[in-house]
Design an enzyme around this catalytic site. Sequence first.
Site, PDB file in Angstrom:
ATOM      1  N   TYR A 135      37.101  31.389  45.788  1.00 22.73           N
ATOM      2  CA  TYR A 135      37.443  31.167  47.195  1.00 22.73           C
ATOM      3  C   TYR A 135      38.220  32.382  47.677  1.00 22.73           C
ATOM      4  O   TYR A 135      39.248  32.743  47.101  1.00 22.73           O
ATOM      5  CB  TYR A 135      38.280  29.898  47.347  1.00 22.73           C
ATOM      6  N   ASP A 217      41.866  39.309  43.715  1.00 24.45           N
ATOM      7  CA  ASP A 217      42.396  38.465  44.797  1.00 24.45           C
ATOM      8  C   ASP A 217      43.596  37.690  44.257  1.00 24.45           C
ATOM      9  O   ASP A 217      43.451  36.703  43.534  1.00 24.45           O
ATOM     10  CB  ASP A 217      41.285  37.508  45.262  1.00 24.45           C
ATOM     11  N   LYS A 246      49.847  34.500  51.568  1.00 25.61           N
ATOM     12  CA  LYS A 246      50.573  33.261  51.286  1.00 25.61           C
ATOM     13  C   LYS A 246      52.063  33.506  51.050  1.00 25.61           C
ATOM     14  O   LYS A 246      52.858  33.545  51.976  1.00 25.61           O
ATOM     15  CB  LYS A 246      49.928  32.512  50.127  1.00 25.61           C
TER      16      LYS A 246
END
Length: 840
Positions: A135, A217, A246
């Site tokens: 993702y 990532d 985040k």
Amino acid sequence: MDRFGTYVNPVIGQLLQRLEMDKRFVRGEGCFLWDEEGRRYVDFLAAYGALPFGFNPPEVWEAIRSVERAQAPSFAQPSSLDAAGELAQRLIELAPPGFRTVTFTNSGTEAIQAAIRACRLATGRARVLTCQGGYHGRAPLGAPPGWSPAGSALETNQVPYGDLEALEAALRANPEAYACFVVEPIQGEGGIVEPPAGYLAEAQRLCREHGVLMVVDEIQTGLGRTGRLFACEEAGITPDVLTLAKALGGGLMPIGAVLLTEAAACPAYFATQASTFAGGTLACRAGLATLDLLTRNDQELVREVARKGARLKAQLEALRERYPRALAAVRGRGFMLGLELTPTRASHPQSLVGILGEQGLLASLVASYLLNVEGIRVATTLNRANVLRVEPPLTLSEELSDQLVAALDRVLSLVDRGDTAGLVAHLAGVELPEGPRPVVQAVPAAPRVQPSGSPEEGRFAFLVHPLTLINYRDYDPSFAVFDEEALGRLARRWSDIMEPMVVGETRIESATGAVAYGEFVAVPRTTEELLTMPREQAQAEVRRAVELARDRGARIVGLGAYTAVVTMGGLGLTDLGVAITTGNSYTVISAQEAIGLAAERLGVPLNQAAVAVVGATGSIGRALALLLAAEAKQLILVGNQAHPQASLRRLKRVAEAAVEAGHQPEFELTVDVDAALAAADVVVTATSSTLELVRPENVKAGAIVCDMSRPPNVAARMQAERPDVLVIDGGVVEVPGRPYMGFNFGFERGLAYACMSETMMLALEQHYEHTSLGSELPLATLEMMRNLAAKHGFRLAWLRSFDRPLSEADWQRVQKARAEALGLHPRAAGGGGPRQGARG
């Protein structure tokens, strides 16, 4: 009013409401949240890792307020952005060695897009390679077609995560094609999955061998979550590009970052990369405060995450050993952990827990339980719905960690023993008493069967649904603790979010040796729901069930109960590429046989009797009227009182069809149910009505009632108040060999409804044609099903009343009461004919 569900996201809003997770949180501090009613919750979600210090960390707030006090400009492009430069320098100093520049973005999705764009411009290649289950943000990977240096739209290919051979094969198969390989050190939304040891280092070697840039990532893993400041440190690599987001904003500001080595950066990228809000002063100052907290005292907080995370994982592993039928695996490290729930129908054969596990809904229900019952907030992963994520703030204490373990112990105990009622009582609005509840067996009632794959094996499916709310107890005995009102509240919550599901499998072997494999597919709607929802919606839900059956290999699909009613007798399903049957033809044949047996046993000659068919204009009622016209002295055809004129016209056509077939009983056409029942010696109900049409006060003394309707049209109080009336259930058949159906239909093993049996017989014959559709069943089809039943060994089960077999004692009670009601000598009230053993 739920403004979020109304104006922001109706789909998610409705799902949250259904699961009782639509809390309105009004205060957050550290690891805690408070709702508008003042209840406190412990947060183990941390906004999917975006809250490294929990809610409202004072140090990050102070950094933001310092911008206000200094009246520093937030967005001053184009100029030299001081806070952005300071944060970029700090990131490069802390990251693995080799990075040279940092591009700031507003989110993780934008960071991935910028990273891929940099790689495409640096390599001149177009394609992107990612991993299955990965993702990398909500938006499509990469830039729009106009940004591609190769002049083509973005092309993305995937390889299995952790599989180096597959990665090498993909790179070799497309030399000079891939700009970059994008990979997570631990897959987050893929289910908290770690690759094998050495995977990232070897993947980097393969990428360099093929001139492909490697993008790691770390949007979810980065900045302390795994017990290292950067997860790729564990692998000892410096990727060509590293993405962050985040946690970088400290839980207060959105910000993303792309760290680039010299290999990934080129002048064309820097000349064209721009964003109005990226690198803003507020976000960058929050980022600097975040890095200060993470690196304080030689990264003490990060080191504590490694220690506490290992302790928590060991406790969760102990739960896995204690509840092996609930918890399959514990994965991850640090404070990025995943719990994979394992129940299936094989492990929980008599519990909805297994079905919910296969549907991907169980983890969401566990999350709902933890939130509402235990005051603990977790969620599922996006791409693996059966995995619960545990990603608390990095500041979590051991005391709160132990609170999570205790709560999980309680809920996993419910899941492990199949106590669905205990798991969902809060959704049903019920507070269950203390004490044990039904426990499912550790092994299925019979081995589950699988299709053989042989072309000689017939393939069928049959659609079922709960006729009433009480039927949910047939699906799951633990629901016995819920009354109908509680079951209604529960059904309203989950009917909209559950999809059609396979609830049982069976293999039928004919008396001829022919074999058919079949599956039972449940539509999670009661009769009332199917009848009251818009017809288009009801048909759409039935169509999805047929498509599921077709895609799983069924060649013919039978429609149970109201799935036929709402699809116009199956006519609305003929375009789905699979044969459809309502099963009504054999239902009619079995009803005729049941009426004949009952009349023979009670000594009621049909050629001297008045027979009323309630619902004579419907498919089953019409066909049964045509058959009974050959036997009865008088035939009372009863139509729908709500539409008298139209019903009477249709009843007249039924009578005319009987005459054309050579039968001429005395006919009476009426829409007055009470008057018809008062005059009839034998009553047949075959309606789509959910009303109790046959009641103690409107039935003739000593009558025989055959109830074909489901839900039944006969009032349950008939048993107690009219013992002189014999009520028999129509359409229950003994299947050859009495196989296990893989599901509890409320019958003894090896019994099935006649409509199911018709589907089975057609599959045994491999007669994959639409059959028994619409409102007018051809007499030739009725006779075909009668002959197939004899050929393959299907026969009427012994007569049943109110869902249980009639015993000899039952017969004696009926005969005695009937004799008294009719003023007959007991011998004249019946007693001849076949006995119970004659039909097995």
